[in-house]
Design a protein around this motif. Structure first.
Motif, PDB file in Angstrom:
ATOM      1  N   PRO A   2       0.829  -1.214   0.000  1.00 10.94           N
ATOM      2  CA  PRO A   2       0.000   0.000   0.000  1.00 10.94           C
ATOM      3  C   PRO A   2       0.858   1.256   0.000  1.00 10.94           C
ATOM      4  O   PRO A   2       2.050   1.206   0.298  1.00 10.94           O
ATOM      5  N   TYR A   3       0.255   2.383  -0.312  1.00 11.83           N
ATOM      6  CA  TYR A   3       0.913   3.677  -0.162  1.00 11.83           C
ATOM      7  C   TYR A   3       0.499   4.278   1.170  1.00 11.83           C
ATOM      8  O   TYR A   3      -0.449   3.800   1.826  1.00 11.83           O
ATOM      9  N   ALA A   4       1.209   5.347   1.574  1.00 21.22           N
ATOM     10  CA  ALA A   4       0.873   6.044   2.826  1.00 21.22           C
ATOM     11  C   ALA A   4       0.352   7.430   2.453  1.00 21.22           C
ATOM     12  O   ALA A   4       1.129   8.381   2.294  1.00 21.22           O
ATOM     13  N   ALA A   5      -0.964   7.520   2.295  1.00 21.22           N
ATOM     14  CA  ALA A   5      -1.571   8.786   1.851  1.00 21.22           C
ATOM     15  C   ALA A   5      -1.645   9.783   3.000  1.00 21.22           C
ATOM     16  O   ALA A   5      -1.878   9.398   4.149  1.00 21.22           O
ATOM     17  N   SER A 122       5.900   6.603   6.919  1.00 22.79           N
ATOM     18  CA  SER A 122       5.412   6.111   5.619  1.00 22.79           C
ATOM     19  C   SER A 122       5.884   4.680   5.385  1.00 22.79           C
ATOM     20  O   SER A 122       5.120   3.825   4.902  1.00 22.79           O
ATOM     21  N   ALA A 123       7.148   4.418   5.738  1.00 27.05           N
ATOM     22  CA  ALA A 123       7.679   3.061   5.548  1.00 27.05           C
ATOM     23  C   ALA A 123       6.920   2.064   6.425  1.00 27.05           C
ATOM     24  O   ALA A 123       6.620   0.942   5.982  1.00 27.05           O
ATOM     25  N   LEU A 124       6.585   2.461   7.650  1.00 27.51           N
ATOM     26  CA  LEU A 124       5.848   1.549   8.537  1.00 27.51           C
ATOM     27  C   LEU A 124       4.425   1.311   8.039  1.00 27.51           C
ATOM     28  O   LEU A 124       3.879   0.214   8.174  1.00 27.51           O
ATOM     29  N   VAL A 125       3.826   2.348   7.445  1.00 31.59           N
ATOM     30  CA  VAL A 125       2.487   2.161   6.865  1.00 31.59           C
ATOM     31  C   VAL A 125       2.592   1.253   5.632  1.00 31.59           C
ATOM     32  O   VAL A 125       1.813   0.303   5.460  1.00 31.59           O
ATOM     33  N   ARG A 126       3.587   1.526   4.800  1.00 28.84           N
ATOM     34  CA  ARG A 126       3.690   0.788   3.535  1.00 28.84           C
ATOM     35  C   ARG A 126       4.019  -0.692   3.761  1.00 28.84           C
ATOM     36  O   ARG A 126       3.613  -1.548   2.962  1.00 28.84           O
ATOM     37  N   THR A 127       4.741  -0.985   4.829  1.00 24.66           N
ATOM     38  CA  THR A 127       5.080  -2.388   5.098  1.00 24.66           C
ATOM     39  C   THR A 127       4.033  -3.077   5.982  1.00 24.66           C
ATOM     40  O   THR A 127       4.219  -4.228   6.391  1.00 24.66           O
ATOM     41  N   GLY A 128       2.965  -2.355   6.306  1.00 23.52           N
ATOM     42  CA  GLY A 128       1.858  -2.985   7.024  1.00 23.52           C
ATOM     43  C   GLY A 128       2.035  -3.075   8.531  1.00 23.52           C
ATOM     44  O   GLY A 128       1.218  -3.685   9.220  1.00 23.52           O
ATOM     45  N   ARG A 131      -1.355   1.083  10.307  1.00 22.09           N
ATOM     46  CA  ARG A 131      -2.242   1.560   9.234  1.00 22.09           C
ATOM     47  C   ARG A 131      -2.443   3.077   9.289  1.00 22.09           C
ATOM     48  O   ARG A 131      -2.506   3.741   8.266  1.00 22.09           O
ATOM     49  N   ASN A 132      -2.529   3.612  10.510  1.00 22.52           N
ATOM     50  CA  ASN A 132      -2.792   5.043  10.668  1.00 22.52           C
ATOM     51  C   ASN A 132      -1.716   5.672  11.547  1.00 22.52           C
ATOM     52  O   ASN A 132      -1.476   5.194  12.661  1.00 22.52           O
ATOM     53  N   ALA A 133      -1.092   6.747  11.061  1.00 24.17           N
ATOM     54  CA  ALA A 133      -0.021   7.379  11.838  1.00 24.17           C
ATOM     55  C   ALA A 133      -0.192   8.894  11.855  1.00 24.17           C
ATOM     56  O   ALA A 133      -0.712   9.483  10.896  1.00 24.17           O
ATOM     57  N   LEU A 134       0.237   9.489  12.962  1.00 21.85           N
ATOM     58  CA  LEU A 134       0.277  10.950  13.073  1.00 21.85           C
ATOM     59  C   LEU A 134       1.742  11.359  13.101  1.00 21.85           C
ATOM     60  O   LEU A 134       2.514  10.856  13.933  1.00 21.85           O
ATOM     61  N   VAL A 135       2.145  12.248  12.187  1.00 19.64           N
ATOM     62  CA  VAL A 135       3.532  12.719  12.148  1.00 19.64           C
ATOM     63  C   VAL A 135       3.533  14.214  12.467  1.00 19.64           C
ATOM     64  O   VAL A 135       2.843  14.996  11.798  1.00 19.64           O
ATOM     65  N   LEU A 136       4.316  14.566  13.488  1.00 20.99           N
ATOM     66  CA  LEU A 136       4.346  15.957  13.945  1.00 20.99           C
ATOM     67  C   LEU A 136       5.700  16.600  13.678  1.00 20.99           C
ATOM     68  O   LEU A 136       6.734  15.937  13.777  1.00 20.99           O
ATOM     69  N   VAL A 164      -1.716  13.389   9.078  1.00 17.89           N
ATOM     70  CA  VAL A 164      -2.169  12.017   9.314  1.00 17.89           C
ATOM     71  C   VAL A 164      -1.839  11.194   8.075  1.00 17.89           C
ATOM     72  O   VAL A 164      -2.098  11.636   6.945  1.00 17.89           O
ATOM     73  N   LEU A 165      -1.230  10.041   8.286  1.00 14.60           N
ATOM     74  CA  LEU A 165      -0.957   9.107   7.184  1.00 14.60           C
ATOM     75  C   LEU A 165      -1.891   7.912   7.308  1.00 14.60           C
ATOM     76  O   LEU A 165      -2.096   7.386   8.412  1.00 14.60           O
TER      77      LEU A 165
END
Ligand code: ACO
Length: 376
Positions: A2-5, A122-128, A131-136, A164-165
């Motif tokens: 997946p991508y990390a939108a 993004s890498a953690l989202v893309r590798t599964g 699923r949902n991350a907040l980057v500050l 939010v990713l």
């Protein structure tokens, strides 16, 4: 994979404004010098801790994405100015947001911390992994500024922003990036007085003195941001002409102009906040991103470029594909408490405290450290 939108975005700017004229009341400088050499006219001074700025920015980003805090899997807090070293700041934001199911980590690469955090999340989202991350990107520089040093005091401000990713099947989010570090020049920007090396030697935490070789940082910044941009574009097989908007780190207007010229990108494609907010270190790029969205400068599907550099000297450039949505799904009621003091009053408090410390501990100076060489 997946991508990390990027599905949510929000900022929190402290309301108190410190103008160049304010700084000229206590330093030998002028509005004319600061504007011509840096492009900066004003910056913000926070009346609240960094984590409070971060939590408001985070709540706004979550509302924008329409995401419940309980659905966050990860909080990444990019900064070099933590309220405390232990516990970490991301955990403080977790409490304030009520994001009880999230992992929480801090990342410090100075001014590039948000972007290194964006790569990591993004890498953690893309590798599964999540699923949902907040980057500050958060910075509270005013308490550890050396307000007696005109070389640095005019350049920085406080602020915070977040994105939010979310995992997505569409090709969006970070498409390509380059991360690097000119560590051979790490000594050109050092804040003496922050860190265990100083505390162990009896220097009060926060009794700071800045080592700052502005001209060398300037040269390295232009070179590093330009190289990182070329590498990121090459990795993504993207032509500079395809970039719709550049949202660069904003440490000096002249650095931004040089990078844009070398990257063959016209200045009308560059989004600027340097005049109003100066350099907010890790908060600079995400605040500018949020303001670009608010100003309607990010169109659906746009290709964004975010070149940056920071102490270390870390450098990076990201190519980001924006999604279809450029407006928030919702808004948050989160807000800062009212600010009852002017920015100049708050800065004068820091100056008075530094003067008292110097009086009570004459001769106390944060020690200089010899640079260690490579291991044999
Ligand atoms: N007001 C008035 N005069 C000043 C000031 C000031 N605030 N600061 C320096 N000067 C003086 C200097 O003392 C010097 O005087 P001298 O010629 O009598 O010695 C003169 O102005 C020129 O100084 P320079 O250093 O040559 O000025 P320059 O044009 O290089 O601009 C600046 C200095 C703005 C610091 C520039 O070098 C720069 O932007 N460097 C990069 C800064 C940066 O990127 N910071 C962020 C680092 S990474 C991060 O984001 C954490």
């Amino acid at each position: 994979m997946p991508y990390a939108a990027i599905t949510g975005w929000g900022k929190c700017m402290p309301p108190a404004v410190l103008t160049n004229a304010d700084i000229a009341t206590f330093l030998d400088t002028s509005d004319e010098w600061i504007v011509t050499r840096t492009g900066m006219r004003e910056r913000r001074i926070s009346h609240v801790p960094a984590t409070d700025l971060a939590a408001v920015a985070g709540a706004r980003a979550l509302a924008c994405a329409g995401l419940d805090p309980a659905d966050l899997d990860l909080i990444v807090y990019g900064s070099c100015s933590y309220d405390e070293q232990v516990p970490n700041s991301a955990s403080g934001v977790q409490v304030l947001l009520g994001a009880a199911n999230a992992g929480a980590m801090d990342i410090n690469t100075a001014c590039t911390s948000f972007l290194y955090g964006l790569s990591s999340a993004s890498a953690l989202v893309r590798t599964g992994v999540v699923r949902n991350a907040l980057v500050l990107g958060v910075e509270l520089i005013s308490p550890y500024m050396d307000w007696s040093n005109r070389n640095v005091a005019v350049l920085f401000g406080d602020g915070a922003a977040a994105v939010v990713l979310q995992a997505s099947g569409r090709e969006e989010g970070v498409l390509a990036e380059h991360l690097g570090c000119h560590a051979d020049a790490r000594q050109v920007l050092r804040i003496r007085g922050m860190g265990c090396s100083y505390a162990n030697r009896g220097v009060l935490y926060g009794h700071t003195q800045w080592d700052f070789d502005g001209q060398e940082i300037f040269r390295r910044a232009v070179k590093g941001m330009t190289q990182a941009t070329a590498r990121a574009l090459a990795k993504g097989n993207i032509d500079a002409g395809a970039i719709d908007l550049v949202i660069p780190h904003q440490a000096n207007m002249r650095i931004i102009e040089s990078v844009a010229k070398l990257a063959h990108i016209p200045m009308d494609k560059v989004f600027l906040t340097v005049e109003r907010y100066a350099n907010m270190s890790a908060a600079t790029v995400p605040v500018a991103l949020v303001e670009a969205l608010e100003a309607g400068r990010v169109r659906p599907g746009a290709l964004l470029l975010t070149p940056a550099f920071g102490a270390g000297l870390t450098l990076c450039s990201h190519v980001i594909r924006w999604g279809e949505r450029v407006t928030p799904l919702g808004t948050s009621t989160a807000a800062l408490p009212p600010c009852t003091r002017s920015a100049l009053e708050m800065v004068n408090d820091y100056r008075a405290l530094a003067a008292r410390r110097a009086e009570s501990e004459p001769g106390l100076r944060a020690p200089r450290f010899a640079e260690s060489g490579p291991l044999a």
